[in-house]
Design an enzyme around this catalytic site. Structure first.
Site, mmCIF file in Angstrom:
data_model
loop_
_atom_site.group_PDB
_atom_site.id
_atom_site.type_symbol
_atom_site.label_atom_id
_atom_site.label_comp_id
_atom_site.label_asym_id
_atom_site.label_seq_id
_atom_site.Cartn_x
_atom_site.Cartn_y
_atom_site.Cartn_z
ATOM 1 N N ASN A 1 -7.525 -8.499 -8.923
ATOM 2 C CA ASN A 1 -8.048 -9.168 -10.103
ATOM 3 C C ASN A 1 -8.902 -10.359 -9.680
ATOM 4 O O ASN A 1 -8.390 -11.340 -9.126
ATOM 5 C CB ASN A 1 -6.901 -9.659 -10.998
ATOM 6 C CG ASN A 1 -7.404 -10.531 -12.144
ATOM 7 O OD1 ASN A 1 -7.884 -10.026 -13.145
ATOM 8 N ND2 ASN A 1 -7.323 -11.853 -11.983
ATOM 9 N N GLU A 2 -10.219 -10.245 -9.886
ATOM 10 C CA GLU A 2 -11.188 -11.331 -9.758
ATOM 11 C C GLU A 2 -11.345 -11.895 -8.358
ATOM 12 O O GLU A 2 -11.911 -12.980 -8.186
ATOM 13 C CB GLU A 2 -10.876 -12.460 -10.769
ATOM 14 C CG GLU A 2 -10.999 -12.004 -12.209
ATOM 15 C CD GLU A 2 -10.804 -13.128 -13.231
ATOM 16 O OE1 GLU A 2 -10.455 -14.256 -12.828
ATOM 17 O OE2 GLU A 2 -10.992 -12.865 -14.438
ATOM 18 N N ASP A 3 -10.880 -11.171 -7.352
ATOM 19 C CA ASP A 3 -11.047 -11.689 -5.986
ATOM 20 C C ASP A 3 -12.501 -11.621 -5.533
ATOM 21 O O ASP A 3 -12.951 -12.453 -4.734
ATOM 22 C CB ASP A 3 -10.146 -10.921 -5.017
ATOM 23 C CG ASP A 3 -8.671 -11.238 -5.246
ATOM 24 O OD1 ASP A 3 -8.373 -12.006 -6.185
ATOM 25 O OD2 ASP A 3 -7.813 -10.708 -4.519
#
Length: 1260
Positions: free
Chosen positions: A852-854
């Site tokens: 998630n959103e890395d």
């Protein structure tokens, strides 16, 4: 009775001792259902044994019958209408049970539940089929019979040991039997009436109206229990044992009074044993004697309400009816009147009756002792076929579940223990849930050790239980609990005694989850070191366990927060950056939200957060895997089934595939190198679809391992056959991103999911079910398991399979630049392989995403990412080494363990381009709320190919705020305590911005809450409505998942349903725009802020219909133009008749122009009819709403039973109904226009309850 869902399967019966005669000493007794009766000669004049079943309930029931010995009836399950009797026959030595199932819905042939779901009945369900093959699911009232125990006697009782669901009576049929003809009927016909609404008044005499009531009369009247009144009958079930307790503030979190909460009239009740499965409740283990096991509140309450019922393992002398054998019986459901009190008031006559059978008491005692020796294992073990032993094992068999933590199986026969067990040892499991203690590791005080209520657990729950920390969810208490995270903690338990392992038998300790830095010791010796809470462990302790001696298990948990800091400091070469929480969290394989998030508190837990077991076996099926492929026509499925087997004595594995009770495949394969494998083929398979697109049939795939021709262990996976595709194909915009199931394109409207509690061990199956059923009720098709939480429990995915919810599964990485040094890569690989293998059989699982959103972190901090570089080893040398995880380790794990599920490197991500790219991949659109804080009216123009995150904050309901706000002086919108329960960065100015831009602001708390909730509802409506239209425009948008469905504590956040499962208005707004057919009308946006609030001279508008249906639909659409000031139509309405809607797409119906100069402000009110019924409405308003006068709307809200009639003289915005515990409202947050009355359905409101409160925009 009301339809509902209930928690999953639990053990069916409780094994207890029962007297042969009512005056024999208790400790010498064996329950009549535990004795296999020999065949007896017929001593009756009639050569049949009738078993009549009668329904006197006001609604249909579905009786079930279970035969244990003898010949049972031809039909073991059927439907009975009110007033109907079913006459069946059984053998004269029959032993069995009869119960009533309620609120059932079966498929056409009765082979399974309707809609392919797991359970067909609200109570008493027997594996979802009409003709029962097993006993009924608890809680259930049982009529139990042993017609001939071999001693010339019949034993029978009304058993509530497993719980209660329906009133019943047992009526003897003498059948001209010479030994029975003269028995007074008022000594033989017990009745139990425990249901509110069906209880006759105190002093009621049934004989004036029914002279032969239950085969008794005024000469031999039944003795009635006379103390129970209407209040007692409605409240006798302890609050926490109700099958479906009404919602209440703080349910499961805080001791909140329930005295004034209305309970449902039909209210099945678990027994304490069936619900808690504890030795002290089930009279097992050290409590297996009458002197040590005492009746609890449930048993005592049962005896008050139903004195003649069997309610407790050792109350045989006041529960069992004993007569000479030879009788038939009638079981009457909802018999009327009141409960009988025969055994208490007529004890002398009952003893005399028992003696009329001319039983030799000495021989009877010898017989009982002999049988008790045969049944000696029964007090400590029970056979289970449907208890989950490990992740994904819903049906292991044969298995022995052993106390102290498991209940015993009432009704097990001696024949179940064959001599073959001397040669082959079945899997024996001790669930180590009870008997634990814990302490702060460095506390050396004598009283340091404190009891643990149950395992799974975590240290915060145990400290709260002992009052060592206050509830962190209240007030500022989070701060008072922070110290816990910096301490080390120790948990300890004494293991059950075991025999010496012989004949290749082994003992294993299984740890499904240890949070997080754990050192496990057995008798002082370290047997396991773990540093990843997501990895299950199994440890061979065969050599470490001392036979028939005390073995001590200890687990030391270090502080994960402090260990994370040590690891971070040891790796200065890594760039520790990200969003949310202390970046040390990136070094630890632990739920990242434990470090706090912008919606959650900082509560860093530790402890045995998942199950701990001691297992003994010779052979065990470790895993079963199904790899399959559907042919192009979806008419056949073929593939392989394989099993990984432990144990050198394992010889073969038998594989079965079942569709309900119908076997569609069976084959046996030999074990070679620990693996058995077969090819399989099924013609015309039933295909699994997401809800709204088809059914959810689930096949059972069972693998049973055998040794020495004895089956010793099996596991079952429920799976569904479906062809799932992630369609990413070039188009004129870029590349599509949508899902296709069995050839059907699916628009994935849904929600993102975070853990439903900071303390996950207390999330019950019932809570999971309620959350997920809300999604189905809201027409949401997909749920995304967010990467900063946990790999969810098996029941979560099982419910998604059952309910038809697609699962987008993130790997557990969130908002950070994760390190990739060798030790953590090894741990990550093990974690991912074990969890992907655990989940691969779930048809609901449709995609894996790497994080998630890395990749957004990579962009935000300028980390190195060259998509054209395809050398994984070089990625490890950059400042963004986590790419190695997302683009090598994870895709390889998915390809190896679950190749049928697509893998996507991250969320958001699209072909290595910027994560904000709208032409490819998925995106998180946060320029509403975060970022540039765009107007929510243009949400739809900001989206991409798949919008996997977007949202708007809103306050929770006032009752939720009052729950956590412990200081009444803090109950105002900008208070310190309320701000403390909003963790979003800059939330004050962001909420203020959207309120000031759109509404006339209020300072009263409840009015302020309403405005924030309307703001959220409007924002999500604008987004979903527009993106669903884009779905029909060449699949430009493949889906949208709102951030977020739920909360982990009471908080102001982006959730659409708060922590206590109270829906916010946005839930209903989403429901309307995601409906199977949804009409939409919208005028062109004009940004008033940048033109000094000037109104454009003209505004274009469009009207369209989104349709999910796969078949052709004809519809009529209407558009009206209604003055906001007067409520009059300012011009002629437009009606389009017999429109053919585009299937699974969008139909543009009409467009036009509004003259803002010459036409007064007005709404555009659209409706659509299908088959003469209004199926959807939409109302478009001039924006912003703050410029409109909402005074004097002439709104009428008229409650009428289960409906609320709503009508208005003038257009009314945002009519929101109160969210009251136990009450379900079909629609809320609605717009109302003149000439369009709306009827809102309501469930759960009693006749005496106050009407629901309501509020609309502009109402003070």
């Amino acid at each position: 009775m009301r339809s509902s869902s209930r928690t999953g399967w639990v053990s069916q019966y409780l094994c207890v001792a029962l007297l042969f005669l009512s005056h024999i000493s208790l400790v010498d007794g064996v329950h009549h259902m535990a004795v296999k009766a020999p065949r007896r000669l017929n001593r009756r004049k009639l050569d049949i044994t009738p078993l009549l079943v009668t329904n006197n309930c006001p609604e249909d029931i579905w009786p079930g019958i279970s035969t244990q010995t003898g010949n049972g009836p031809a039909t073991n399950g059927f439907k009975l209408s009110p007033g109907e009797t079913k006459n069946q026959t059984v053998s004269e030595d029959w032993q069995g049970r009869v119960w009533g199932r309620t609120n059932c819905s079966f498929n056409d042939d009765g082979s399974g539940p309707a809609n392919g779901r797991g359970r067909a009945c609200y109570s008493g369900d027997c594996n979802g089929i009409l003709n029962c093959q097993v006993g009924g699911d608890v809680p259930v009232s049982l009529a139990e019979f042993t017609l001939d125990a071999g001693d010339g006697h019949t034993y029978y009782d009304i058993s509530l040991v497993d719980g209660y669901n329906l009133p019943l009576a047992m009526v003897l049929q003498p059948l001209e039997n010479v030994t029975l003809d003269d028995i007074p009927p008022n000594l033989t016909n017990p009745s139990c009436q425990g249901t509110s609404g069906l209880l006759a008044p105190q002093g009621y005499d049934p004989y004036s109206e029914y002279p032969n009531f239950l085969r008794t009369n005024t000469s031999y009247p039944l003795p009635w229990e006379g103390n129970v009144d209407q209040d007692k009958i409605s409240r006798w079930c302890p609050w926490d044992l109700q099958q479906s307790p009404p919602d209440k503030p703080g349910d499961g979190v805080y001791p909140y009074p329930d005295d004034n909460i209305q309970r449902p009239s039909f209210n099945p009740c678990f027994s304490a044993c069936a619900k808690n499965n504890k030795p002290e409740d089930c009279c097992t283990g050290e409590y297996n004697s009458a002197s040590k096991c005492r009746p609890g509140d449930y048993s005592k309450n049962v005896k008050e309400v139903c004195p003649d019922a069997y309610s407790f393992a050792f109350d045989d002398q006041t529960s069992t009816f004993i007569i000479p054998s030879g009788a038939g019986f009638e079981v009457v459901f909802c018999p009327g009147a009141r409960s009988t009190n025969i055994l208490d008031t007529s004890m002398a006559e009952m003893q005399q009756l028992a003696q009329q059978g001319k039983v030799d008491h000495q021989k009877a005692r010898m017989m009982m002792e002999r049988r008790q020796q045969i049944l000696q294992p029964l007090p400590t073990t029970h056979s289970v076929s449907t208890t989950q032993l490990a992740h994904g094992d819903p049906n292991p068999a044969p298995v022995m579940i052993v106390s102290p933590s498991a209940g015993t199986s009432r009704g097990m026969r001696a024949a179940d223990h064959s001599n073959n067990m001397a040669k082959a040892q079945a899997l024996t499991v001790h669930r180590l849930s009870d008997g634990w203690t814990f302490k702060q590791a460095d506390d050396t005080a004598e009283d340091a050790w404190l009891s643990v209520k149950t395992v799974p657990t975590n240290v915060h729950l145990d400290l709260i239980e002992h009052g060592k920390i206050p509830d962190p969810f209240l007030g500022f208490n989070e701060l008072k609990a922070e110290w816990v995270a910096d301490k080390a903690w120790t948990y300890k338990a004494t293991l059950p005694k075991v025999e010496e392992a012989k004949h290749s038998t082994v003992h294993f300790l299984a740890f499904d989850g240890l949070d997080t830095f754990a050192t496990v010791k057995l008798n002082g010796k370290v047997i396991l070191e773990s540093d990843n809470m997501f990895i299950p462990h199994r440890v061979d302790v065969t050599k470490e366990l001392k036979p028939q001696a005390e073995n001590i298990l200890e687990i030391d948990f270090k502080s994960a927060r402090l260990e994370a800091i040590k690891i971070r400091e040891a790796h200065p070469e890594h760039t520790w950056v990200g969003f949310n929480g202390d970046m040390s969290r990136l070094a630890v394989r632990k739920a990242q939200y434990h470090w706090g998030w912008d919606w959650g508190p900082i509560l860093n837990t530790c402890g045995p957060w998942r199950e701990v077991r001691l297992e003994t076996y010779q052979a065990r099926v470790e895993d079963v895997r199904v790899d399959y492929k559907l042919d192009d026509g979806l008419k056949s499925v073929q593939g392989t089934i394989s099993a990984v087997v432990e144990g050198s004595s394992a010889k073969s594995v038998t594989f079965k595939v079942q569709d309900g009770n119908k076997q569609v495949f069976k084959e046996t394969a030999n074990v070679s190198d620990g693996v058995a494998k077969v090819d399989f083929h099924v013609n015309n398979p039933k295909l699994w679809y997401p809800h709204g697109y088809g059914q959810q049939p689930l096949y059972k795939v069972t693998a049973t391992v055998s040794t020495d021709e004895v089956d010793v262990h099996s596991i079952t996976r429920r799976t569904g056959f479906r062809k799932g595709e992630l369609v990413q194909e070039p188009d004129k915009i870029g590349k599509t991103f949508f899902f296709r199931i069995n050839g059907v394109d699916v628009f994935c409207g849904g929600s993102d999911w975070i853990p439903a509690d900071n303390f996950t061990p207390r999330i019950t199956e019932d809570k999971y079910r309620k959350w997920l059923e809300m999604m189905v009720d809201g027409y949401q098709v997909m749920i995304r398991v967010w990467g900063g939480g946990i790999w969810e429990e098996d029941i979560f995915y099982e419910l998604c399979d059952e309910l038809g919810i697609l699962v987008w599964q993130d790997f557990m990485f969130g908002c950070g630049n994760y390190p990739a040094f060798p030790e953590i890569l090894k741990s990550i690989k093990e974690e991912c392989i074990s969890n992907v293998a655990r989940l691969r059989h779930h048809p609901s699982l449709i995609i894996y995403a790497g994080n998630n959103e890395d990749y957004q972190v990579q962009e935000s901090f300028g980390l190195t990412y060259n998509y054209e570089d395809k050398d994984p080893e070089s990625w490890l040398k950059t400042d963004f080494p986590a790419r190695y995880i997302y683009e090598k380790i994870l895709p390889e794990a998915v390809a190896a363990e679950s190749p049928h599920i697509p893998y996507h490197p991250g969320s958001p991500w699209g072909d290595g381009l910027k994560t904000s790219n709208t032409t490819v991949g998925d995106m998180h659109q946060w320029n509403v709320w975060h970022g540039t804080q765009e107007k929510y009216q243009i949400f739809d123009t900001l989206g991409g190919r798949f919008n996997s995150e977007f949202g708007m904050e809103a306050f929770p309901h006032i009752d939720t705020i009052r729950y956590y706000c412990t200081d009444p002086t803090q109950l105002f919108p900008q208070s310190h305590m309320l701000d403390f329960h909003n963790k979003a960065d800059g939330h004050e100015r962001r909420i203020a911005t959207y309120l000031v831009e759109n509404f006339r602001t209020k300072t009263d708390l409840e009015a302020f809450i309403h405005l924030t909730q309307l703001s959220q509802a409007e924002a999500l409506m604008f987004g979903y409505r527009g993106w669903r239209r884009q779905w029909g425009q060449e699949r430009f948008c493949g889906g949208a998942l709102v951030w977020q469905l739920n909360d982990c504590w009471p908080v102001t956040s982006w959730s659409i349903v708060d922590y206590f499962q109270r829906k916010k208005p946005a839930y209903y707004a989403m429901r309307r725009v995601l409906a199977p057919i949804a009409v939409a009308v919208k005028r062109a946006h004009f940004d008033w802020s940048v033109v000094h609030a000037r109104v454009p001279s003209k505004s274009d508008f469009e009207l369209w219909v989104a349709c999910q249906k796969q078949e052709q639909v004809k519809a009529t659409v209407e558009l009206r133009f209604i003055s906001i000031k007067t409520g009059k139509e300012i011009k002629e309405k437009i009606v389009k008749k017999d429109i053919t809607l585009v299937q699974n797409g969008t139909t543009d119906v009409l467009s036009g122009t509004i003259d803002n100069v010459n036409e007064e402000p007005h709404v555009l009110a659209a409706r659509i009819w299908v088959d003469g019924e209004v199926v959807s409405r939409d109302v478009d308003w001039p924006q912003p709403l703050k410029y409109l006068d909402f005074g004097d709307r002439g709104l009428e809200v008229v409650p009428h039973g289960n409906t609320i009639l709503v009508k208005a003289d003038k257009p009314t915005k945002g009519l929101v109904f109160e969210e009251r515990s136990g009450v379900l409202v079909h629609d809320s947050a609605i717009d109302v226009v003149p000439g369009d009355e709306q009827v809102i359905k309501v469930r759960g409101l009693g006749k005496q309850d106050k009407p629901l409160k309501w509020r609309h925009l502009g109402k003070d």
